[in-house]
Design an enzyme around this catalytic site. Structure first.
Site, short mmCIF file in Angstrom:
data_model
loop_
_atom_site.label_atom_id
_atom_site.label_comp_id
_atom_site.label_asym_id
_atom_site.label_seq_id
_atom_site.Cartn_x
_atom_site.Cartn_y
_atom_site.Cartn_z
N ILE A 94 0.82 -1.22 0.00
CA ILE A 94 0.00 0.00 0.00
C ILE A 94 0.85 1.27 0.00
O ILE A 94 0.35 2.38 0.03
CB ILE A 94 -0.99 0.03 1.19
N GLY A 95 2.15 1.09 -0.01
CA GLY A 95 3.01 2.28 -0.05
C GLY A 95 4.47 1.88 -0.12
O GLY A 95 4.83 0.76 0.21
N GLY A 97 8.34 3.01 1.00
CA GLY A 97 9.15 3.88 1.84
C GLY A 97 10.60 3.89 1.41
O GLY A 97 10.98 3.20 0.47
N LYS A 98 11.37 4.67 2.12
CA LYS A 98 12.78 4.86 1.78
C LYS A 98 13.56 3.55 1.90
O LYS A 98 14.38 3.22 1.07
CB LYS A 98 13.34 5.88 2.76
N GLY A 100 12.06 0.46 2.52
CA GLY A 100 11.28 -0.73 2.27
C GLY A 100 9.86 -0.35 1.90
O GLY A 100 9.58 0.78 1.52
N LYS A 117 5.13 -1.89 7.94
CA LYS A 117 6.21 -1.21 7.23
C LYS A 117 7.49 -1.99 7.47
O LYS A 117 7.90 -2.17 8.62
CB LYS A 117 6.35 0.23 7.77
N ASP A 205 9.61 16.45 9.23
CA ASP A 205 9.13 16.14 7.88
C ASP A 205 7.60 16.28 7.82
O ASP A 205 6.91 15.42 7.27
CB ASP A 205 9.58 14.73 7.48
#
Ligand code: ATP
Length: 477
Positions: A94-95, A97-98, A100, A117, A205
């Site tokens: 579903i997404g 990341g940097k 993984g 995640k 961030d």
């Protein structure tokens, strides 16, 4: 300035849409790739996130690197010995990341869905830091909840609550937010930023990609990949953040947790105006804009935006860090109070005209205050008020109370004002459930604490006196 290490990632599926809001687009003419900056010297500028090794540490002393980091709590220890596959069925991505990916997963015991995640270790301390900080903050209603952490030789697997509605960025692509909706969101966001700061964490961030949405509309702050822990009074150095959201002081030297307020200010601008405030064709141009461009609150872009919202954005995007509004001040800002604190009273629903009249009057109140204390204001606006207001509106009373909280006032004047207020019959009935007196004194104490050398003579200021008359007038008078 230290050299930048730019971490580039593939563009997420939705990144190209609405790139005027995302950090991926405006500065990336040459490269459409998402750009996140991180160039920090932890040893010099940033407190190590791990607690110091103590005899109470549950970690085995011969765990080497992990022991040094000391970042995993005892509940995680248990999970380390188990495989995630034994407890969860892993599902679709579903997404990304940097380090993984983020996938759906389902508990084998309860059948409940979560997001997991998986962070590749890569020997990077930042990965351990992210896990540790998430554990440290987890439990706040607006921080994405970390359920458990599994670890194998290559990855950490962070099992988190599933934010089914996805990213705020995707909601923003549907169009500008109403002031009501934006105020509710910003109130929650600033509340969670305040919590992070109180817990000694700077997120660094803040941007719509990192704010996830729940089905009930609640927000969850996510992605603590750039977050660091910071001791009180300590400064950070090194560039970190996402270009369009980076605070100017990050680009010029040392900085503090106040960078998160700047990021939230950029976000509020994007929510209401529909575009990022500081843009450019290159990274350098974006940074130059962040350092120098003055926002023009009088341009056509701002026409539908209330003066109060402009005022708050101006205060959040104040380059002078010492003058930048604090989380507490934001939460007491009239614009936030108008749409959130007294939502049920101030905006009872039925009449749009009525609520817009409140906004008009509130704008007038804010304008007058701004004039009275212009040194603390980053912007000034035209009056849209009219003096023939009804005085039976609880929301108006709340709004004025909030507005008056911004008057700069010395201690003797404060006492005099409080005396004036307490001596007035009927005042206690003005504000159901909360004595106006305590509300005002609380706020005035805050004013006194936050403003240094200037005070105004409230007793000789006609406008202020007029507000006080309204403030102390009983309902319906
Ligand atoms: N708890 C969650 N529920 C639903 N979706 C999630 C959750 N956590 C992450 N995601 C999705 O995965 C995406 C990537 O996650 P995350 O924000 O943690 O990584 P990232 O921003 O790409 O990380 P980094 O900035 O460290 O590279 C998010 O933008 C979001 O779409």
């Amino acid at each position: 300035m230290e050299s930048l290490r730019r971490k580039r990632k593939g563009v997420k599926a939705s990144a190209a849409i609405g790139s005027h809001l995302s950090d991926n687009g405006d500065h990336g003419r040459k490269s459409k790739k998402k750009c996140k900056l991180e160039s920090c010297d932890d040893k010099r500028g940033i407190l190590m996130t791990a607690p110091p090794s103590t005899s109470s540490s549950p970690l085995s002393p011969n765990r080497g690197h992990k022991r040094k980091l000391g970042c995993i709590d005892s509940s995680t220890q248990i999970r380390r010995k188990k495989k995630i596959e034994n407890e969860y069925v892993l599902g679709a991505s579903i997404g990304q990341g940097k380090f993984g990916s983020v996938r759906l997963c389902r508990s084998k015991v309860t059948g409940k869905e979560f997001a997991v995640k998986s962070l590749k270790k890569n020997g990077e301390e930042s990965v351990h830091r992210e896990v540790e900080i998430m554990q440290h903050l987890s439990g706040h209603p607006n921080v994405v909840m970390l359920r458990s952490v599994f670890e194998d030789s290559e990855n950490f697997h962070l099992v988190m609550e599933l934010c089914k509605e996805g990213r705020l960025l995707d909601k923003m692509k549907e169009g500008r937010f109403s002031e009501q909706r934006a105020a509710c969101l910003v109130k929650d966001l600033v509340g969670v930023i305040k919590y992070c700061h109180e817990m000694g964490v700077v997120h660094r961030d803040i941007k719509p990609e990192n704010i996830l949405m729940m089905a009930d509309g609640a927000i969850k702050l996510a992605d603590f990949g750039l977050a660091v822990r910071l001791a009180s009074g300590q400064k950070l150095s090194g560039i970190a953040g996402s270009p369009a959201y980076v605070a100017p002081e990050v680009l010029t030297g040392h900085y503090s947790e106040k960078v998160d307020i700047w990021g939230a200010g950029v976000l509020l601008h994007a929510l209401l105006v529909g575009v990022l405030p500081f843009q450019g064709d290159s990274l350098e141009a974006v940074f130059e804009a962040i350092k120098t461009v003055e926002l023009d609150f009088h341009s056509g872009l701002w026409e539908p935006i209330s003066d109060l919202a402009r005022d708050l954005i101006g205060r959040m995007l104040t380059r002078d860090v010492s003058k930048r509004i604090t989380p507490d001040e934001i939460l007491r800002h009239p614009w936030i109070l108008l749409y959130t604190e007294s939502k049920s009273k101030a905006l009872p629903s039925k009449s749009k005209t009525r609520s817009s009249a409140i906004v008009q009057r509130l704008n007038f109140a804010a304008l007058s205050i701004t004039k009275s204390s212009s040194s603390s204001s980053s912007s000034s606006f035209g009056s849209s008020g009219d003096k023939s207001e009804e005085q039976d509106e609880y929301g108006f009373v709340d709004a004025l109370a909030a507005a008056i909280s911004r008057v700069q006032i010395s201690e003797p004047k404060r006492s005099r004002l409080c005396l004036q207020l307490t001596g007035t019959a009927g005042m206690a009935h003005l504000h159901e459930g909360q004595p106006l007196y305590s509300f005002l004194t609380q706020n005035l104490t805050w004013c006194k604490a936050s403003i240094s050398d200037e005070s105004i003579d409230i007793s000789s200021n006609k406008r202020c006196r007029w507000w006080l008359i309204i403030l102390v007038a009983p309902k319906g008078s």
